[in-house]
Design a protein around this motif. Sequence first.
Motif, PDB file in Angstrom:
ATOM      1  N   PHE A 123       4.403 100.777 112.891  1.00 36.74           N
ATOM      2  CA  PHE A 123       4.977 101.667 111.861  1.00 36.74           C
ATOM      3  C   PHE A 123       5.261 100.856 110.605  1.00 36.74           C
ATOM      4  N   TRP A 132      14.944 105.920 110.602  1.00 33.12           N
ATOM      5  CA  TRP A 132      16.333 105.507 110.823  1.00 33.12           C
ATOM      6  C   TRP A 132      17.302 106.305 109.966  1.00 33.12           C
ATOM      7  N   THR A 134      16.873 109.516 109.226  1.00 32.41           N
ATOM      8  CA  THR A 134      17.005 110.795 109.938  1.00 32.41           C
ATOM      9  C   THR A 134      17.827 110.606 111.217  1.00 32.41           C
ATOM     10  N   ALA A 135      17.549 109.501 111.930  1.00 29.94           N
ATOM     11  CA  ALA A 135      18.240 109.265 113.203  1.00 29.94           C
ATOM     12  C   ALA A 135      19.739 109.054 112.984  1.00 29.94           C
ATOM     13  N   VAL A 139      22.716 111.435 114.497  1.00 32.29           N
ATOM     14  CA  VAL A 139      23.776 110.987 115.409  1.00 32.29           C
ATOM     15  C   VAL A 139      25.145 111.444 114.883  1.00 32.29           C
ATOM     16  N   PHE A 182      19.353 114.822 106.325  1.00 29.02           N
ATOM     17  CA  PHE A 182      18.696 115.115 107.605  1.00 29.02           C
ATOM     18  C   PHE A 182      17.538 116.094 107.393  1.00 29.02           C
ATOM     19  N   TYR A 232       8.167 115.147 118.902  1.00 26.55           N
ATOM     20  CA  TYR A 232       7.881 115.413 117.485  1.00 26.55           C
ATOM     21  C   TYR A 232       8.100 116.894 117.170  1.00 26.55           C
ATOM     22  N   PHE A 275      18.803 120.258 121.408  1.00 27.19           N
ATOM     23  CA  PHE A 275      18.301 119.177 120.555  1.00 27.19           C
ATOM     24  C   PHE A 275      18.946 117.845 120.975  1.00 27.19           C
ATOM     25  N   MET A 279      17.075 114.554 122.497  1.00 30.00           N
ATOM     26  CA  MET A 279      17.158 113.254 121.815  1.00 30.00           C
ATOM     27  C   MET A 279      17.739 112.175 122.732  1.00 30.00           C
ATOM     28  N   HIS A 282      14.825 110.828 124.367  1.00 29.05           N
ATOM     29  CA  HIS A 282      14.055 110.014 123.414  1.00 29.05           C
ATOM     30  C   HIS A 282      14.721 108.640 123.225  1.00 29.05           C
ATOM     31  N   GLY A 286      13.263 104.914 124.064  1.00 29.41           N
ATOM     32  CA  GLY A 286      13.131 103.968 122.942  1.00 29.41           C
ATOM     33  C   GLY A 286      13.987 102.713 123.104  1.00 29.41           C
ATOM     34  N   TRP A 306       1.547  95.681 125.250  1.00 24.78           N
ATOM     35  CA  TRP A 306       2.305  96.950 125.292  1.00 24.78           C
ATOM     36  C   TRP A 306       1.404  98.077 124.784  1.00 24.78           C
ATOM     37  N   HIS A 311      -0.790 102.916 124.710  1.00 24.13           N
ATOM     38  CA  HIS A 311      -1.535 103.646 123.664  1.00 24.13           C
ATOM     39  C   HIS A 311      -2.921 103.012 123.516  1.00 24.13           C
TER      40      HIS A 311
HETATM   41  C1  HEM Z   1      19.353 106.860 117.521  1.00 23.50           C
HETATM   42  C2  HEM Z   1      18.593 106.332 118.401  1.00 23.50           C
HETATM   43  C3  HEM Z   1      17.080 106.335 118.342  1.00 23.50           C
HETATM   44  C4  HEM Z   1      16.274 105.347 118.807  1.00 23.50           C
HETATM   45  C5  HEM Z   1      16.736 104.068 119.484  1.00 23.50           C
HETATM   46  C6  HEM Z   1      14.911 105.718 118.539  1.00 23.50           C
HETATM   47  C7  HEM Z   1      13.805 104.945 118.825  1.00 23.50           C
HETATM   48  C8  HEM Z   1      12.498 105.266 118.521  1.00 23.50           C
HETATM   49  C9  HEM Z   1      11.343 104.429 118.770  1.00 23.50           C
HETATM   50  C10 HEM Z   1      11.391 103.045 119.387  1.00 23.50           C
HETATM   51  C11 HEM Z   1      10.246 105.113 118.375  1.00 23.50           C
HETATM   52  C12 HEM Z   1       8.782 104.610 118.404  1.00 23.50           C
HETATM   53  C13 HEM Z   1       8.103 104.874 119.707  1.00 23.50           C
HETATM   54  C14 HEM Z   1       6.689 104.293 119.676  1.00 23.50           C
HETATM   55  O1  HEM Z   1       6.487 103.223 119.153  1.00 23.50           O
HETATM   56  O2  HEM Z   1       5.787 104.921 120.221  1.00 23.50           O
HETATM   57  C15 HEM Z   1      10.685 106.386 117.849  1.00 23.50           C
HETATM   58  C16 HEM Z   1       9.866 107.377 117.380  1.00 23.50           C
HETATM   59  C17 HEM Z   1      10.293 108.611 116.916  1.00 23.50           C
HETATM   60  N1  HEM Z   1      11.609 109.006 116.722  1.00 23.50           N
HETATM   61 FE1  HEM Z   1      13.244 107.966 117.295  1.00 23.50          FE
HETATM   62  N2  HEM Z   1      14.909 106.936 117.922  1.00 23.50           N
HETATM   63  C18 HEM Z   1      16.214 107.365 117.792  1.00 23.50           C
HETATM   64  C19 HEM Z   1      16.650 108.570 117.257  1.00 23.50           C
HETATM   65  C20 HEM Z   1      15.815 109.543 116.745  1.00 23.50           C
HETATM   66  C21 HEM Z   1      16.264 110.801 116.214  1.00 23.50           C
HETATM   67  C22 HEM Z   1      17.733 111.245 116.159  1.00 23.50           C
HETATM   68  C23 HEM Z   1      15.187 111.486 115.811  1.00 23.50           C
HETATM   69  C24 HEM Z   1      15.088 112.849 115.186  1.00 23.50           C
HETATM   70  C25 HEM Z   1      16.074 113.666 114.999  1.00 23.50           C
HETATM   71  C26 HEM Z   1      14.024 110.683 116.125  1.00 23.50           C
HETATM   72  C27 HEM Z   1      12.723 111.053 115.895  1.00 23.50           C
HETATM   73  C28 HEM Z   1      11.609 110.303 116.253  1.00 23.50           C
HETATM   74  C29 HEM Z   1      10.252 110.784 116.173  1.00 23.50           C
HETATM   75  C30 HEM Z   1       9.814 112.193 115.733  1.00 23.50           C
HETATM   76  C31 HEM Z   1       9.432 109.736 116.615  1.00 23.50           C
HETATM   77  C32 HEM Z   1       7.894 109.772 116.757  1.00 23.50           C
HETATM   78  C33 HEM Z   1       7.540 110.390 118.104  1.00 23.50           C
HETATM   79  C34 HEM Z   1       8.033 109.579 119.271  1.00 23.50           C
HETATM   80  O3  HEM Z   1       7.828 108.363 119.318  1.00 23.50           O
HETATM   81  O4  HEM Z   1       8.660 110.198 120.145  1.00 23.50           O
HETATM   82  N3  HEM Z   1      14.461 109.501 116.670  1.00 23.50           N
HETATM   83  N4  HEM Z   1      12.071 106.435 117.948  1.00 23.50           N
END
Ligand code: HEM
Length: 336
Positions: A123, A132, A134-135, A139, A182, A232, A275, A279, A282, A286, A306, A311
């Motif tokens: 990325f 980050w 949005t995240a 939160v 957001f 997504y 939601f 998350m 997710h 992650g 990895w 992938h």
């Molecule tokens: C707060 C803690 C969060 C962590 C530790 C985190 C971590 C990550 C990581 C590591 C990826 C990349 C995965 C890859 O390389 O394939 C990712 C992707 C993504 N994140 Fe987060 N995320 C967090 C919160 C959020 C939130 C709150 C949202 C949206 C409201 C979000 C939306 C997404 C989306 C849409 C992707 C791309 C699709 C996916 O990989 O699932 N993330 N996130």
Amino acid sequence: MTSILARARLVIGALMLLFVIAMAPPVSAQQPTSVNPTASSVNEDKLLEQMKIISGRGTIPDAKSYNIEQPEGRNWEQFRRVNLPWFGAIIILGVLAVLVIFYLARGMVKIEGGRSGRTVIRFNEFERAVHWMTASCFVILAISGLNITFGRALLLPLLGLDAFSAVSQWGKYAHNYLSFPFTIGTVLIFLMWIGGNIPSKVDTEWLKRGGGMIGNDHPPAGHFNAGQKVIYWIVIIGGTAMAITGYLLMFPFYGTGIAGMQLAQIVHGLVAVLFVAAMLGHIYIGTIGMEGAFEGMGTGTVDVNWAKQHHSLWLEEQKAQASEGMSRSAAATAAE
Ligand code: HEM
């Protein structure tokens, strides 16, 4: 003689008054015993059923404020005070319990054969900044939103009135203002990753093989696998629903009546709970769920092993692009 008669009349009058007072029943006994004490509320209920809304009269311009009662108000209050907290607690605690059990049973998904020491860009800076931003908004929105539903029951007894109202007031400011970044973040995520998130045949195979989460299977996947595509679309559809209903609540009665506001609040509450639960899954994957995943969003690069494991199709594309780029620059150098 007349004065004797007058005095006798006075005495007789006083005696009669005393007799009447003595014979009068006590106040409580004056209530007819056959009357149901809840009759007035029963009547009110019937009235409400027939009229659907009970309104009074008022002098201020806002005619909505004249409404005293309506059945929908009661249903909505029941949803807000009872149904939503129960639904929310069951879903969120349920998902947390499943994640804990899954982690204890499966542990972290390791990089097979260890790290190669070579990395590939996953990325870019813009993507990571949007993610980050949005995240972190999400939160804070989630915590301040959960406080609206659960704070009175969980935090008020711990913090006391003053501290709880200060926390809730700041939480509400944060909730209102962070909704804007957001929403912008959700739009940017939609635009920047839509290309990699269109469902394809590869996803069916990935899903059939359970995403390789169970056992040591590694179904092929492109930039985003089917599980990530689900996340997504949850973010896009959930974020849009939260934004529309949230702004309807933030700007009351612009384009909605009481029923519209209540519906907006119900949808906002239900989507929020689902939601947050999604998350949590997710965030698990992650961080502690998968070795090497966080780096993609942290530093922007991932280990080649990895990428091969999770992938493989995307890694092939990257290699093909790199060698194409190399041969193009070699051709350019030869031509010079
Ligand atoms: C707060 C803690 C969060 C962590 C530790 C985190 C971590 C990550 C990581 C590591 C990826 C990349 C995965 C890859 O390389 O394939 C990712 C992707 C993504 N994140 Fe987060 N995320 C967090 C919160 C959020 C939130 C709150 C949202 C949206 C409201 C979000 C939306 C997404 C989306 C849409 C992707 C791309 C699709 C996916 O990989 O699932 N993330 N996130």
